[in-house]
Write an enzyme that holds these catalytic residues in place. Structure first.
Site, mmCIF file in Angstrom:
data_model
loop_
_atom_site.group_PDB
_atom_site.id
_atom_site.type_symbol
_atom_site.label_atom_id
_atom_site.label_comp_id
_atom_site.label_asym_id
_atom_site.label_seq_id
_atom_site.Cartn_x
_atom_site.Cartn_y
_atom_site.Cartn_z
ATOM 1 C CB CYS A 1 -3.355 75.147 -25.227
ATOM 2 S SG CYS A 1 -2.836 76.850 -25.550
ATOM 3 C CB CYS B 1 1.579 75.763 -24.818
ATOM 4 S SG CYS B 1 0.173 75.595 -23.685
ATOM 5 C CB CYS C 1 -3.972 77.738 -21.973
ATOM 6 S SG CYS C 1 -2.486 76.714 -21.788
ATOM 7 C CB CYS D 1 0.762 79.513 -23.079
ATOM 8 S SG CYS D 1 -0.776 79.187 -23.994
ATOM 9 C CG ASP E 1 -15.667 55.171 -39.394
ATOM 10 O OD1 ASP E 1 -16.278 54.263 -38.804
ATOM 11 O OD2 ASP E 1 -14.615 55.676 -38.964
#
Length: 451
Positions: free
Chosen positions: A209, A212, A231, A234, A359
């Site tokens: 989130c 939070c 979420c 929150c 990479d």
């Protein structure tokens, strides 16, 4: 336009004419020469256009192409960078080759690399910006997803009057405090899951989130971290969708049918991820006044874009060339291949140049373990990093008896007519895709290489 800009533009146009008249073309060099003379030349080039910027990790090229097709249903002059040259110099070249507008104020629909957004908005104030998604991609260039998003935000902050059209199913895109007007698009095709509570897979990026930092939950997940998120700690949640997909009615490797806001649409390209691209283009079309029926007609007539499920006929073989560059995109392509009911041959090409991402560890996050379960009688691996992709498929369980290693791409093209299936899928990183496409052109299977 200043004298310096005039000289720079003249040099750029002359170099573009020479390259495309006497050589095989080029989309970067004219732009490089122009910006060398006048680093601020984009300011004068873009001032007479309504500019729409399309950026994000995956889907920029197809979203741009579909947006252009949709807008041309209403607007006569729509400029774009069709070859995917999305760095600053390629965008300058796009303006260099632009014909003189004949009607109303022309539109420029520009695919822009995430790190180059700020280089464009520094000089051009767009009418709208489209954010497709943010996934882990080219770690050596971008770092983690939050670094990539910060690059986009830095560019967006220079264009506070632009309307931002963004993927509402991506949690990261609802986390900033930009002053721009924002419109969200996304999938609403599972209303029956409105009360469900699920989590994304443990190794999925971007599921914390933004407020939070607890793990996000979902009512429904489209793929990766995209979906109807919320979420429970929150209250952070997916915003209201201004443009929503209602349902997917058919998914095939070469086409998709779906409904947006009650209207039926079809694109001649497979994969759920490409429906998101169509939804983004639809959203742009709608805010620009194009009718849904006109957008549907544009989508159904879209031409394949180089490397983006472009179909190349080699004798009786139907070769589909697909760009792959990160785990999320790769897994979506593998998911798309799984919908093919016919047997097919598989070719995997891996390079690790700057444009690919140096990479190559990302291939270990690809779900190659699904390949041995599909009806694939022949697999070939190649490219500059053929050892890496060959070993990855070996670990994935691909039998040695059906697996051929061929580093030389030109020899792979010569081998295609001998393959045991009519359908052939080539998954290639960016520079490998360019290389093999040029080999197809040299042998006359396509008219020319990319611009």
């Amino acid at each position: 336009m200043s004298l310096r800009s005039q000289i720079a533009t003249l040099v750029g146009k002359s170099s573009y004419w020479f390259l495309h008249t006497f050589l095989k073309g080029g989309s970067s060099l004219p732009g490089k020469l122009t910006t060398k003379i006048d680093p601020e030349v984009l300011k004068s080039m873009g001032q007479n256009y309504d500019v729409i910027i399309i950026t994000g990790t995956n889907g920029k090229t197809l979203t741009t192409a579909l947006t252009v097709q949709a807008l041309r249903q209403k607007y006569a002059d729509v400029l774009t960078n069709p070859s995917g040259s999305n760095m600053e110099q390629g965008i300058v070249t796009t303006f260099l080759r632009a014909p003189k507008a004949k009607h109303q104020k022309p539109i420029a629909v520009l695919e822009v690399d995430e790190a180059n957004v700020i280089k464009v908005t520094k000089y051009i104030k767009p009418k709208a910006m489209v954010f497709t998604n943010i996934f882990r991609d080219q770690m050596d260039r971008y770092g983690e997803i939050y670094t990539t998003y910060r690059k986009i935000l830095d560019g967006a902050k220079l264009a506070p009057d632009a309307t931002i059209i963004t993927n509402g199913d991506a949690p990261i895109f609802n986390s900033d405090d930009l002053p721009n007007k924002r419109l969200f698009y996304g999938f609403n095709n599972h209303p029956e899951l409105a009360n469900h509570d699920m989590k994304a897979k443990p190794n999925t990026d971007g599921v914390l989130c933004p407020r939070c930092e607890n793990i996000l939950h979902y009512h429904s997940i489209t793929y990766s971290n995209l979906g109807d998120y919320f979420c429970p700690h929150c209250g952070y949640q997916r915003p209201h969708l201004d443009f929503a997909l209602d349902q997917i009615t058919e998914l095939l490797p070469t086409s998709s049918k779906f409904d947006i806001e009650g209207e039926p649409f079809q694109i001649d390209i497979g994969g759920v991820y490409n429906i998101y691209n169509a939804l983004a283009a639809y959203s742009v079309g709608r805010i620009m006044g194009v009718k849904p029926a006109e957008i549907a007609a544009a989508f159904h007539s879209n031409e394949h874009i180089f490397g983006r499920q472009e179909v190349i006929h080699v004798g009786d073989k139907e070769v589909t060339l697909i760009l792959v560059k990160n785990p999320v995109g790769l897994n979506q392509v593998i998911d798309m291949l799984s919908t093919d009911k016919d047997p097919f041959s598989f070719i995997g090409l891996l390079n690790a140049n700057y444009a690919d991402g140096i990479d190559t560890s990302w291939i270990w996050d690809g779900d190659f373990e699904r390949l041995p379960k599909m009806n694939i009688p022949k697999l070939i691996t190649g490219g500059e990093r053929y050892k890496d992709i060959t070993f990855r498929l070996k670990i994935a369980g691909v039998p040695d008896a059906i697996h051929e290693v061929q580093p030389n791409l030109e020899k792979i093209v010569a081998e295609i007519p001998k393959l045991p299936t009519k359908k052939v899928y080539i998954l290639a990183t960016y520079t490998a895709m360019l290389q093999i496409r040029n080999d197809f052109a040299a042998k006359g299977y396509i008219k020319r290489g990319i611009e």
